[in-house]
Design a protein around this motif. Sequence first.
Motif, short mmCIF file in Angstrom:
data_model
loop_
_atom_site.label_atom_id
_atom_site.label_comp_id
_atom_site.label_asym_id
_atom_site.label_seq_id
_atom_site.Cartn_x
_atom_site.Cartn_y
_atom_site.Cartn_z
N ASN A 156 0.80 -1.22 0.00
CA ASN A 156 0.00 0.00 0.00
C ASN A 156 0.84 1.27 0.00
OD1 ASN A 156 1.02 -0.35 2.54
ND2 ASN A 156 -0.80 0.39 3.60
N GLN A 157 2.14 1.13 -0.20
CA GLN A 157 3.03 2.28 -0.18
C GLN A 157 3.49 2.62 -1.60
OE1 GLN A 157 6.08 0.83 2.44
NE2 GLN A 157 5.07 1.66 4.27
N ASN A 158 4.04 3.81 -1.73
CA ASN A 158 4.66 4.20 -3.00
C ASN A 158 5.96 4.94 -2.71
OD1 ASN A 158 3.99 7.02 -2.52
ND2 ASN A 158 1.88 6.48 -3.10
N LEU A 182 6.72 8.21 -9.83
CA LEU A 182 6.12 7.56 -8.68
C LEU A 182 6.00 6.08 -8.98
CD1 LEU A 182 4.59 7.96 -5.90
CD2 LEU A 182 2.50 7.96 -7.26
N VAL A 183 6.52 5.23 -8.08
CA VAL A 183 6.43 3.79 -8.28
C VAL A 183 5.58 3.18 -7.18
CG1 VAL A 183 8.65 3.67 -9.45
CG2 VAL A 183 8.57 3.34 -6.99
N ASP A 184 4.72 2.25 -7.57
CA ASP A 184 3.87 1.52 -6.63
C ASP A 184 3.48 0.21 -7.29
OD1 ASP A 184 1.89 2.19 -8.50
OD2 ASP A 184 1.22 3.91 -7.32
N THR A 185 2.53 -0.49 -6.66
CA THR A 185 2.15 -1.81 -7.17
C THR A 185 1.06 -1.74 -8.22
OG1 THR A 185 0.57 -2.04 -5.35
CG2 THR A 185 2.78 -2.95 -5.01
N PHE A 215 8.22 -5.15 -3.53
CA PHE A 215 6.92 -4.85 -2.94
C PHE A 215 6.41 -6.09 -2.20
CE2 PHE A 215 7.15 -1.80 -6.47
CZ PHE A 215 6.80 -0.64 -5.81
#
Length: 300
Positions: A156-158, A182-185, A215
């Motif tokens: 749930n983080q970026n 911005l990187v996230d899942t 992740f």
Amino acid sequence: ACLGTPVTIAAQGGGVQFQWSPATGLSSTSDSIVMANPDSTIEYSVVARDAIGCVDTARVTITVFEPPVVTLNSFSDWCLSSVPFLLIGGLPLGGTYSGNGVANGVLNPTITGAGLQSIVYTYYDANQCAGSDTSNLLVLPSPAFALPADTALCANQNLILDAGPGFAAYQWSSGANSQSILVDTVGTGLGSRVYWATVTDQEGCRSSDTLVVNFDICTNVLSDGLLSDVRVFPNPFNDHLNIVTKHAGANVRLFDMTGKLILDEVMRHPEQIIQLNVSAGIYNLIIEQDGKTMRWQLSK
């Protein structure tokens, strides 16, 4: 002979005294073997006298060839990150290039390193006389650039990856050409992801770097059991954390959102206050004890 290249001439026979003339360009006028280095084509004569006074004379012509006129054009600047490239610009064609990092007419910037390089072009004509010319080539350094170290994030983080200001162009593995991404899942899911960026400076030189972001689902309880006797408070915290464990010996680690390790210590007591002089933000706390692990996301 080529201009500027001495040649050996020798008087042969049984003479014991010798007299060479003219003296122009000769290393000696009285030895049987002399070095001749005239400025132009010339005829030398030598008079030899033996032990009983008999005299003989011999002559030799030294033909002097002018060296070829050789030129080498100036070079454009090249980047340290450039692939090896073929050197050109020397005339007449058919000569050879030499210098630091040069092999078979190809210069490899990674061998020369950054800085001013001296390149020599040498040409031999039909008389095997050599001429040469020199030109400088500047190898520009790669721009200073580095991404953060490999890190881990919860699902749930970026994370914002910033290549830094001041570059003429940016290229990310995602296809973006902005200074930061911005990187996230989202669209990628859990697991390890590789991100790279290439920056280009005002001179057109490039640098690249890569990092791996792992992740994780980051549930507070792992499959090996619940650390029910562990308490962490307050959350949010100010300048300290209170940690209560079943007994002493728990390993406590705190990471910031970039994955940088902020704290790594073993608790000497089951109840301990840990002072934290950190900036405001989100932090991941990991406590390991008795083969079990729990994670907390804390804020300040």
